[in-house]
Design an enzyme around this catalytic site. Structure first.
Site, short mmCIF file in Angstrom:
data_model
loop_
_atom_site.label_atom_id
_atom_site.label_comp_id
_atom_site.label_asym_id
_atom_site.label_seq_id
_atom_site.Cartn_x
_atom_site.Cartn_y
_atom_site.Cartn_z
N CYS A 1 -1.34 -1.39 8.43
CA CYS A 1 -2.64 -1.67 9.05
C CYS A 1 -2.89 -3.17 8.98
O CYS A 1 -2.19 -3.89 8.26
CB CYS A 1 -3.76 -0.89 8.34
SG CYS A 1 -4.05 -1.38 6.63
N HIS B 1 -13.52 -2.96 4.14
CA HIS B 1 -12.68 -3.82 3.31
C HIS B 1 -12.23 -5.01 4.13
O HIS B 1 -12.20 -4.97 5.36
CB HIS B 1 -11.47 -3.06 2.77
CG HIS B 1 -10.59 -2.48 3.84
ND1 HIS B 1 -10.90 -1.31 4.50
CD2 HIS B 1 -9.43 -2.91 4.38
CE1 HIS B 1 -9.96 -1.04 5.38
NE2 HIS B 1 -9.06 -2.00 5.35
#
Length: 687
Positions: free
Chosen positions: A192, A65
């Protein structure tokens, strides 16, 4: 999520044998439907994200991603591999691959849906249903949440992010258990780099492991869709903390004083039970973390109930803290340019047109002109980071624009302050407007910068710019006209401010006032006198403490005597903070004495007519000071006054106060060079 994934974006027979080939196959489907505008550019962004950290997860899942400027709208493609593809997971290849593509300016609604999917991936019944799907439409419907797998908690809805708030209520309410016992309580933060997948998967994993272990756990997800801070009451009631992150945790100081496990986000995804066990073990051993301040002014966000004055000071200090390095670098370069090339160097031609390697004048001109460029950033940086302190990154563009306009209209330092506050206020106002869903994706990169910059430009050019420019000119003329008694009084006032809080807000106000005066190509003589007075006064407290510990060592404990050795260097380098250990241990004697010496030094420096073009450097820039010998006399006089007062006041304490222990007795265990003072030491030095 109906527009995020369709049957055309599903490949149940993915034939790729590498993660790069898998990403390409799924990205080609996105490109075929206009979701990706530049296939190679997008794949480069995916590869860059993969290089930061492998995206394989336990349970046969791969989730490549990224955010990319080549993505038109948030999109998800799903592939199922019969042979498995290595995405770096500890337990082997992945057979379920989700390629998540988010635009650079993805809106919160879509990011919330993607975060909900990330949570669902931690549900084995959901992943088992995907493995059993027989056609692409059924798989797409399952991912969209239109077909709920048995046992699925329904995280495909937008309600998933609300679970943290519900968990907070549960954590607060369960404390009143009838049995008198309560489960172990944990608060956690997950984050993250991309803030789309691992952040929420880690949260779900921790929550699931907590339920299995009989532990109450409440997670704050600091992801791209924003985050809601944990209730301070929940943090206060927690027995331990888990920080699972690959980017800095915002407001980390909230968790100081509690047993803490600090690890990467994938650890929370892959081994949450082990983290829970570890934090419980640390709590049993009584291990806690020390208090730590946040890393940026924005991360030191205010709490509910803070007064406007406190917030205003924080915003202004945000701008000043980012401006000071430009001041130091630019000012010292300009000063060196004058030292090498003489005071006529400001009239030298551009070094682009004339530079001779063997001529000192050319090198002087190079340093002077480079420093001038650095100084050109002062007001825009000040304004930009004031706005940043108010409104985070969206405030940067209008803040910098407003600061640049301030320079254009000669509004200077005052204009920069106003521009920063206006820019931050305008952005905050825009963010409160209810924006249609169709526009949310372009808000951060187009709408907010466009509207806020236009509003700030109008106000600065048309409304308030001219009055501020006139005020700036009036202040400059007043400073340039200061002579005799007025100049001496100003020097004394600045000296008092520099020594009041030793690097704190009052000190920084005086320092910023001085540096703003020399932050022009040709500062007036008064501005350079002010800069000299400010630096001279700032050197006094640490030098005086160093001298006092030398001439009357018995008045100080061992730790203070060690600090006194370091204070010689700190004071000589114009680092006022070198006196903080002494002021913290004995503020009612050290601070007034320091202020008296600072006032004497500031007044004498102004009376002697000392000038300084450099904004920092201490004794190391004495060759650049006008009237350097008298300048050093002013510093020495202030040091002498402060030293004498400290010795007298501490001597009075010893003769009139309760008997104090021997100087070394209360610090036998203190490490050399310690900058703190033990509680016992403070107790032995009554105020």
């Amino acid at each position: 999520m109906s527009d995020t994934i369709t049957a055309d974006l599903v490949d149940l027979d993915l034939s790729a044998d590498t993660k790069e080939a898998a990403a390409r196959a799924l990205a080609e489907r996105m490109a075929a439907h206009g979701r990706v505008t530049d296939l190679e550019g997008f794949l480069a962004d995916v590869a860059a994200r993969e290089a930061q950290m492998p995206t394989g997860l336990d349970g046969g899942i791969g989730i490549p991603h990224c955010r990319s400027a080549h993505v038109t709208e948030p999109t998800l493609a799903f592939g199922r591999s019969a042979s498995g593809i290595d995405f770096g997971a500890p337990d082997g290849p992945a057979d379920l691959i989700f390629l998540i593509a988010a635009p650079a300016g993805a809106d919160d609604a879509h990011l919330t849906l993607l975060s909900a999917l990330a949570r669902r991936l931690m549900n084995t019944e959901f992943t088992d249903a995907l493995r059993a799907a027989t056609d692409a439409e059924a798989a797409a419907a399952l991912i969209r949440g239109e077909e709920t797998a048995s046992g699925d908690t329904g995280a495909g809805s937008e309600a998933a992010p609300e679970r943290a708030a519900e968990g907070a209520e549960a954590a607060s309410g369960s404390a009143e258990a009838a049995s008198g016992d309560r489960p172990f309580r944990i608060v956690a933060v997950t984050s993250c780099p991309t803030g789309i997948a691992h952040t929420y998967m880690a949260a779900e994993s921790l929550e699931n492991a907590g339920r299995e272990a009989g532990v109450e756990i409440v997670v704050e997800t600091q992801g791209s869709a924003g985050f809601t801070r944990l209730d301070p009451a929940v943090i206060a009631a927690a027995d331990g903390v888990i920080l699972a992150h690959d980017v800095p945790v915002r407001d980390k100081h909230r968790f100081a004083g509690k047993p803490t496990v600090d690890t990467g986000v994938k650890a929370a995804v892959n081994r949450p039970a082990a983290l829970i066990t570890e934090v419980r073990d640390r709590a049993a051993r009584g291990e806690t973390t020390e208090a730590a301040s946040a890393s940026t002014p924005v991360e030191r966000a205010g709490t509910d109930g803070e007064g406007y004055g406190t917030l205003l000071r924080r915003w202004l200090m945000s701008g000043v803290s980012y401006m000071v390095p430009f001041v130091a670098a630019g000012g010292l370069l300009i000063a060196l340019g004058f030292a090498i090339g003489g005071y006529e160097i400001n009239e030298a031609p551009s070094v682009m047109d004339h530079f001779v390697w063997t001529q000192a004048d050319s090198w002087g001109a190079l340093l002077f002109q480079t420093g001038g460029v650095a100084f050109g950033f002062l007001v825009p940086v000040l304004a930009g980071y004031i706005a940043y302190g108010m409104a985070d990154r969206p405030g940067l563009v209008p803040g910098f624009v407003g600061g640049a306009i301030s320079l254009t209209i000669n509004a200077g330092f005052l204009g920069g302050l106003a521009a920063g506050l206006i820019a931050g206020g305008v952005v905050l106002a825009i963010q409160k407007v209810n924006i249609p869903a169709a526009l949310r994706g372009i808000m951060p990169v187009v709408v907010i910068p466009l509207i806020s910059s236009a509003v700030v430009g109008f106000l600065m050019f048309v409304v308030i710019g001219k009055p501020i420019a006139e005020a700036q000119k009036g202040m400059t003329d007043w400073l340039n006209g200061l002579t005799g008694t007025n100049a001496v009084l100003l020097g004394a006032l600045l000296g008092l401010m520099m020594c009041f809080d030793l690097g704190g807000p009052v000190n920084k106000v005086a320092y910023t006032f001085a540096t703003a005066g020399i932050a022009v190509a040709d500062p007036g003589d008064s501005a350079m006198k002010i800069m000299a007075a400010v630096m001279a006064a700032g050197m006094v407290p640490p030098l005086a403490m160093a001298l006092a510990t030398t001439v009357r060592a018995r008045l100080f404990n061992r730790a203070e005597r060690e600090n006194g050795k370091a204070a010689w260097v700190l004071g000589a380098s114009f680092i006022s903070e070198g006196a903080i250990p002494f002021a913290a241990a004995d503020p009612l004697r050290v601070i007034p004495a320091s202020m008296a010496g600072g006032a004497v030094t500031g007044a004498l420096s102004m009376a002697f007519g000392a000038t300084l073009r450099a904004p920092h450097g201490g004794v190391f820039v004495v060759p650049l000071i006008g009237n350097p010998l008298l300048y050093l006399v002013a510093v020495a006089a202030g040091v002498g006054v402060t030293t004498a007062l400290v010795i007298v006041l501490k001597g009075l304490r010893r003769t009139t106060g309760p008997a104090a222990p021997a100087p070394d007795a209360d610090t036998a265990a203190a490490p050399a060079g310690s900058t703190g003072t033990s509680k016992e030491t403070v107790a032995a030095q009554p105020l």
